[in-house]
Scaffold this active site. Structure first.
Site, PDB file in Angstrom:
ATOM      1  N   TYR A   1       0.826  -1.213   0.000  1.00  0.00           N
ATOM      2  CA  TYR A   1       0.000   0.000   0.000  1.00  0.00           C
ATOM      3  C   TYR A   1       0.858   1.259   0.000  1.00  0.00           C
ATOM      4  CZ  TYR A   1      -4.265  -2.643   0.270  1.00  0.00           C
ATOM      5  OH  TYR A   1      -5.296  -3.493  -0.067  1.00  0.00           O
TER       6      TYR A   1
ATOM      7  N   HIS B   1     -14.736   1.891  -0.401  1.00  0.00           N
ATOM      8  CA  HIS B   1     -13.652   0.945  -0.096  1.00  0.00           C
ATOM      9  C   HIS B   1     -12.467   1.628   0.581  1.00  0.00           C
ATOM     10  CE1 HIS B   1     -15.242  -2.017  -3.363  1.00  0.00           C
ATOM     11  NE2 HIS B   1     -15.913  -2.101  -2.256  1.00  0.00           N
TER      12      HIS B   1
ATOM     13  N   GLY C   1     -16.055   2.263 -15.459  1.00  0.00           N
ATOM     14  CA  GLY C   1     -14.781   1.647 -15.081  1.00  0.00           C
ATOM     15  C   GLY C   1     -14.822   0.645 -13.958  1.00  0.00           C
ATOM     16  N   THR C   2     -15.916  -0.106 -13.849  1.00  0.00           N
ATOM     17  CA  THR C   2     -15.959  -1.166 -12.848  1.00  0.00           C
ATOM     18  C   THR C   2     -16.517  -2.445 -13.479  1.00  0.00           C
ATOM     19  OG1 THR C   2     -16.872  -1.909 -10.732  1.00  0.00           O
ATOM     20  CG2 THR C   2     -18.202  -0.325 -11.978  1.00  0.00           C
ATOM     21  N   SER C   3     -15.971  -3.587 -13.069  1.00  0.00           N
ATOM     22  CA  SER C   3     -16.443  -4.881 -13.590  1.00  0.00           C
ATOM     23  C   SER C   3     -17.685  -5.351 -12.842  1.00  0.00           C
ATOM     24  CB  SER C   3     -15.329  -5.923 -13.432  1.00  0.00           C
ATOM     25  OG  SER C   3     -14.988  -6.058 -12.049  1.00  0.00           O
TER      26      SER C   3
ATOM     27  N   ARG D   1       1.431   1.804  -3.644  1.00  0.00           N
ATOM     28  CA  ARG D   1       0.202   2.272  -4.308  1.00  0.00           C
ATOM     29  C   ARG D   1      -0.099   3.716  -3.910  1.00  0.00           C
ATOM     30  NH1 ARG D   1      -4.872  -1.319  -3.640  1.00  0.00           N
ATOM     31  NH2 ARG D   1      -5.663   0.337  -5.024  1.00  0.00           N
TER      32      ARG D   1
ATOM     33  N   ASN E   1     -12.957   3.482  -5.769  1.00  0.00           N
ATOM     34  CA  ASN E   1     -11.546   3.861  -5.873  1.00  0.00           C
ATOM     35  C   ASN E   1     -11.035   4.450  -4.568  1.00  0.00           C
ATOM     36  OD1 ASN E   1     -11.840   2.953  -8.439  1.00  0.00           O
ATOM     37  ND2 ASN E   1     -11.856   4.984  -9.381  1.00  0.00           N
ATOM     38  N   VAL E   2      -9.774   4.158  -4.307  1.00  0.00           N
ATOM     39  CA  VAL E   2      -9.152   4.634  -3.061  1.00  0.00           C
ATOM     40  C   VAL E   2      -8.205   5.812  -3.339  1.00  0.00           C
ATOM     41  CG1 VAL E   2      -9.416   2.427  -1.876  1.00  0.00           C
ATOM     42  CG2 VAL E   2      -7.378   2.816  -3.289  1.00  0.00           C
ATOM     43  N   ASP E   3      -8.110   6.232  -4.613  1.00  0.00           N
ATOM     44  CA  ASP E   3      -7.319   7.428  -4.937  1.00  0.00           C
ATOM     45  C   ASP E   3      -8.177   8.681  -4.724  1.00  0.00           C
ATOM     46  OD1 ASP E   3      -8.038   6.325  -8.193  1.00  0.00           O
ATOM     47  OD2 ASP E   3      -8.816   8.219  -7.400  1.00  0.00           O
TER      48      ASP E   3
HETATM   49  N1  APR Z   1     -12.014   3.221 -19.436  1.00  0.00           N
HETATM   50  C1  APR Z   1     -13.169   2.627 -19.010  1.00  0.00           C
HETATM   51  N2  APR Z   1     -13.207   1.404 -18.412  1.00  0.00           N
HETATM   52  C2  APR Z   1     -12.029   0.764 -18.242  1.00  0.00           C
HETATM   53  C3  APR Z   1     -10.778   1.331 -18.653  1.00  0.00           C
HETATM   54  C4  APR Z   1     -10.823   2.608 -19.280  1.00  0.00           C
HETATM   55  N3  APR Z   1      -9.719   3.217 -19.697  1.00  0.00           N
HETATM   56  N4  APR Z   1      -9.779   0.446 -18.359  1.00  0.00           N
HETATM   57  C5  APR Z   1     -10.392  -0.634 -17.779  1.00  0.00           C
HETATM   58  N5  APR Z   1     -11.732  -0.439 -17.719  1.00  0.00           N
HETATM   59  C6  APR Z   1     -12.758  -1.334 -17.159  1.00  0.00           C
HETATM   60  C7  APR Z   1     -12.519  -2.820 -17.407  1.00  0.00           C
HETATM   61  O1  APR Z   1     -13.082  -3.226 -18.636  1.00  0.00           O
HETATM   62  C8  APR Z   1     -13.233  -3.457 -16.222  1.00  0.00           C
HETATM   63  O2  APR Z   1     -14.614  -3.633 -16.487  1.00  0.00           O
HETATM   64  O3  APR Z   1     -12.719  -1.176 -15.754  1.00  0.00           O
HETATM   65  C9  APR Z   1     -13.112  -2.392 -15.123  1.00  0.00           C
HETATM   66  C10 APR Z   1     -12.093  -2.715 -14.039  1.00  0.00           C
HETATM   67  O4  APR Z   1     -12.584  -3.805 -13.309  1.00  0.00           O
HETATM   68  P1  APR Z   1     -11.790  -4.378 -12.032  1.00  0.00           P
HETATM   69  O5  APR Z   1     -10.369  -4.526 -12.383  1.00  0.00           O
HETATM   70  O6  APR Z   1     -12.550  -5.565 -11.566  1.00  0.00           O
HETATM   71  O7  APR Z   1     -11.861  -3.179 -10.983  1.00  0.00           O
HETATM   72  P2  APR Z   1     -13.068  -2.663 -10.062  1.00  0.00           P
HETATM   73  O8  APR Z   1     -14.385  -2.986 -10.637  1.00  0.00           O
HETATM   74  O9  APR Z   1     -12.772  -1.252  -9.737  1.00  0.00           O
HETATM   75  O10 APR Z   1     -12.827  -3.557  -8.735  1.00  0.00           O
HETATM   76  C11 APR Z   1     -13.750  -3.483  -7.690  1.00  0.00           C
HETATM   77  O11 APR Z   1     -12.395  -4.925  -6.343  1.00  0.00           O
HETATM   78  O12 APR Z   1     -10.301  -5.537  -5.747  1.00  0.00           O
HETATM   79  C12 APR Z   1     -11.416  -4.887  -5.318  1.00  0.00           C
HETATM   80  O13 APR Z   1     -11.562  -3.177  -3.695  1.00  0.00           O
HETATM   81  C13 APR Z   1     -11.138  -3.431  -4.995  1.00  0.00           C
HETATM   82  O14 APR Z   1     -12.524  -1.495  -5.455  1.00  0.00           O
HETATM   83  C14 APR Z   1     -12.002  -2.680  -6.002  1.00  0.00           C
HETATM   84  C15 APR Z   1     -13.075  -3.683  -6.355  1.00  0.00           C
END
Ligand code: APR
Length: 226
Positions: free
Chosen positions: A54, A105, A171-173, A57, A88-90
């Protein structure tokens, strides 16, 4: 009355600011074990390893700059009542000018004690080392929600999503719960949009816009501002 907008953001939003995501090809959990680095068990086993991870990061996030997608979100406040709910933690949302941000988070820029009071301290980009104690005399740790720990602000976040006229997910999965369940609180009549590079399952009622956030978000937000 200003229309209400909720932004649900994840690490993909900060990817174009040079910060890694978690599950993409170069994602953090592809290179490291979340069990060792982001869990209470990992902390108990090897706190030094967790602090090192951390600290790296935090230093990187502290020197990163918001991108045009962060700035477009902040610009929404000129015409809408905006709440940002971020995994996001930033601090890039705040740096871009967003004034109401819920970090579900945790935040890299804070440390907290491990005693009952869980005292919280702003440390910006500084490292935490073994032996750094809170004023209760307990070892400081990153103020981050690890797997198996309670996600923050969920009730307020759910209420904001349920009251929103527009919900923009970026930007989240949507693979980590309970944060991912927030999309289910969106009203049927709300405008619901999701941006990501790719998405296995787009939540019902959301319009999917594939592509980098810096290209997709300014376009959507310009239209909403118009
Ligand atoms: N623009 C838009 N989307 C993007 C980009 C971009 N430039 N780059 C990547 N992505 C998308 C990917 O396609 C994916 O769907 O962002 C997503 C990232 O997914 P993860 O890596 O699973 O991250 P996230 O959803 O933020 O994770 C959730 O998991 O590990 C824990 O606590 C941590 O907050 C985090 C949580």
């Amino acid at each position: 009355m200003k229309q209400k907008v909720v932004i649900l953001s994840g690490s993909g939003l900060s990817a174009e600011s040079g910060l890694p995501t978690f599950r993409d090809a170069a994602g953090l959990w592809r290179q490291h074990s979340w069990q060792d680095l982001a869990s209470p068990e990992g902390w108990r086993k090897n706190p030094g390893l967790v602090l090192e991870f951390y600290n790296e990061r935090r230093a990187r996030a502290w020197t990163a700059a918001p991108n045009s997608a962060h700035r477009a979100i902040a610009a929404l406040e000129s015409a809408y009542d905006v709440i940002v709910v971020t995994q996001n933690v930033d601090a890039l949302h705040e740096r871009a000018g967003s004034t109401r941000v819920l970090h579900v988070h945790g935040e890299l820029a804070f440390a907290r004690g491990t005693g009952p009071a869980r005292r919280r301290y702003r440390i910006d980009g500084a490292p935490i080392n073994i032996g750094d104690l809170c004023d209760e005399g307990t070892q400081l740790r990153p103020d981050i929600v690890w797997f198996g720990e309670e996600t923050q602000h969920m009730e307020a976040a759910r209420d904001y999503v349920a009251a929103a006229d527009k919900v923009l997910v970026v930007g989240t999965s949507l693979s980590v719960y309970p944060a991912a369940s927030l999309v289910d609180a969106a009203r049927d009549d709300a405008v619901k949009v999701l941006n990501s590079l790719e998405m296995e399952a787009v939540p019902q009622g959301f319009a999917f816009h594939a592509g980098p956030a810096t290209r997709v978000l300014p376009r959507i937000i310009e239209e909403w501002l118009r």
